[in-house]
Design a protein around this motif. Structure first.
Motif, PDB file in Angstrom:
ATOM      1  N   ILE A   1       0.842  -1.205   0.000  1.00 17.40           N
ATOM      2  CA  ILE A   1       0.000   0.000   0.000  1.00 17.40           C
ATOM      3  C   ILE A   1       0.874   1.249   0.000  1.00 17.40           C
ATOM      4  O   ILE A   1       0.640   2.192  -0.757  1.00 17.40           O
ATOM      5  N   LEU A   2       1.899   1.262   0.851  1.00 17.99           N
ATOM      6  CA  LEU A   2       2.784   2.431   0.930  1.00 17.99           C
ATOM      7  C   LEU A   2       3.506   2.690  -0.391  1.00 17.99           C
ATOM      8  O   LEU A   2       3.741   3.842  -0.766  1.00 17.99           O
ATOM      9  N   ALA A   3       3.843   1.608  -1.099  1.00 17.93           N
ATOM     10  CA  ALA A   3       4.547   1.745  -2.375  1.00 17.93           C
ATOM     11  C   ALA A   3       3.592   1.949  -3.549  1.00 17.93           C
ATOM     12  O   ALA A   3       4.038   2.169  -4.669  1.00 17.93           O
TER      13      ALA A   3
ATOM     14  N   LEU B   1      -2.072  -5.754 -14.422  1.00 19.22           N
ATOM     15  CA  LEU B   1      -3.101  -5.340 -13.468  1.00 19.22           C
ATOM     16  C   LEU B   1      -2.484  -4.344 -12.483  1.00 19.22           C
ATOM     17  O   LEU B   1      -1.593  -4.685 -11.722  1.00 19.22           O
ATOM     18  N   HIS B   2      -2.933  -3.113 -12.543  1.00 18.12           N
ATOM     19  CA  HIS B   2      -2.391  -2.076 -11.678  1.00 18.12           C
ATOM     20  C   HIS B   2      -3.165  -2.045 -10.361  1.00 18.12           C
ATOM     21  O   HIS B   2      -4.183  -2.685 -10.209  1.00 18.12           O
ATOM     22  N   ARG B   3      -2.626  -1.327  -9.419  1.00 17.25           N
ATOM     23  CA  ARG B   3      -3.192  -1.244  -8.063  1.00 17.25           C
ATOM     24  C   ARG B   3      -3.216  -2.618  -7.388  1.00 17.25           C
ATOM     25  O   ARG B   3      -4.208  -3.011  -6.773  1.00 17.25           O
ATOM     26  N   LEU B   4      -2.115  -3.340  -7.511  1.00 16.57           N
ATOM     27  CA  LEU B   4      -2.022  -4.652  -6.871  1.00 16.57           C
ATOM     28  C   LEU B   4      -2.111  -4.567  -5.356  1.00 16.57           C
ATOM     29  O   LEU B   4      -2.483  -5.534  -4.697  1.00 16.57           O
ATOM     30  N   TYR B   5      -1.793  -3.412  -4.813  1.00 15.59           N
ATOM     31  CA  TYR B   5      -1.879  -3.244  -3.370  1.00 15.59           C
ATOM     32  C   TYR B   5      -3.302  -3.502  -2.865  1.00 15.59           C
ATOM     33  O   TYR B   5      -3.496  -3.966  -1.743  1.00 15.59           O
ATOM     34  N   LEU B   6      -4.299  -3.227  -3.692  1.00 15.20           N
ATOM     35  CA  LEU B   6      -5.681  -3.513  -3.285  1.00 15.20           C
ATOM     36  C   LEU B   6      -5.899  -5.017  -3.158  1.00 15.20           C
ATOM     37  O   LEU B   6      -6.562  -5.485  -2.228  1.00 15.20           O
ATOM     38  N   LEU B   7      -5.336  -5.760  -4.084  1.00 10.08           N
ATOM     39  CA  LEU B   7      -5.482  -7.209  -4.030  1.00 10.08           C
ATOM     40  C   LEU B   7      -4.665  -7.818  -2.894  1.00 10.08           C
ATOM     41  O   LEU B   7      -5.103  -8.775  -2.258  1.00 10.08           O
ATOM     42  N   LYS B   8      -3.493  -7.264  -2.645  1.00  8.69           N
ATOM     43  CA  LYS B   8      -2.640  -7.815  -1.592  1.00  8.69           C
ATOM     44  C   LYS B   8      -3.236  -7.609  -0.204  1.00  8.69           C
ATOM     45  O   LYS B   8      -2.924  -8.352   0.718  1.00  8.69           O
TER      46      LYS B   8
END
Length: 189
Positions: free
Chosen positions: A132-134, A144-151
């Motif tokens: 999320i921070l990165a 697929l962008h915004r992988l932080y949402l999936l993680k």
């Protein structure tokens, strides 16, 4: 009558349904919703194969397939705990008394599964937070962008697995003991 008994014995949702608590019901409902990812995953795989055959490679579809599969498998793991539909290797277990089976389940969940789930939840929470921070995205330009949402779904799914394990732990503990704080702490820590 025999047909109803036969289907009830094979339907993992109906096994011990009268003993299911809120955690069991929640896990079964979550799994019923997440199970719809498998048809979507199949459509995605077939679409990706057809597109690749025609020279169109969609990296975002590859990313989406891996994430759908992982999300569905984590849910399936918690569902198998709840419904006791996991594979048992111990051939002796089927001949044990209900109380002995419950004691084994309480020990296995309390001393083996809970620590694993809690450690993984902690590790994946840090993993998701750093993502999320990165503002992490795919390495591929059309991925697929915004992988932080999936993680962020990973620690959430492990929390759901902890809740599912708690429901089974409590259900098995009730077979041979009253569920009290000191009993739970003794048998799970």
């Amino acid at each position: 009558s025999t047909r109803k008994e036969s289907s009830a014995a094979s339907d993992v949702y109906k096994r011990q349904r009268e003993h299911h608590g809120w955690a069991d019901r929640m896990m079964i409902n979550v799994a019923n919703v997440v199970a719809w990812l498998f048809p979507l995953l199949m459509v995605g795989i077939v679409a990706q194969v057809i597109m690749r055959q025609n020279g169109f490679n969609q990296a975002w579809l590859d990313d989406a397939q891996w994430w759908m599969y992982g999300f569905a498998m984590l849910t399936g793991f918690a569902y198998a705990i709840t419904t006791q539909s996991h594979v048992r290797v111990d051939i002796l277990h089927q001949n044990y008394s209900p109380e002995k089976k419950a004691r084994i389940e309480v020990f296995a969940i309390g001393w083996l599964l809970f620590p694993f789930l809690l450690i993984m939840t902690d590790i994946l929470t840090h993993y998701a937070w750093s993502s999320i921070l990165a503002l992490e995205g795919s390495d591929s330009p059309n991925g697929l962008h915004r992988l932080y949402l999936l993680k962020t779904s990973l620690p959430i799914m492990f929390v759901i697995a902890v809740i599912a394990a708690w429901g089974v732990f409590k259900r098995n503990l009730q077979v041979f003991s009253e569920v009290k704080l000191h009993t739970v702490l003794l048998l799970s820590l």
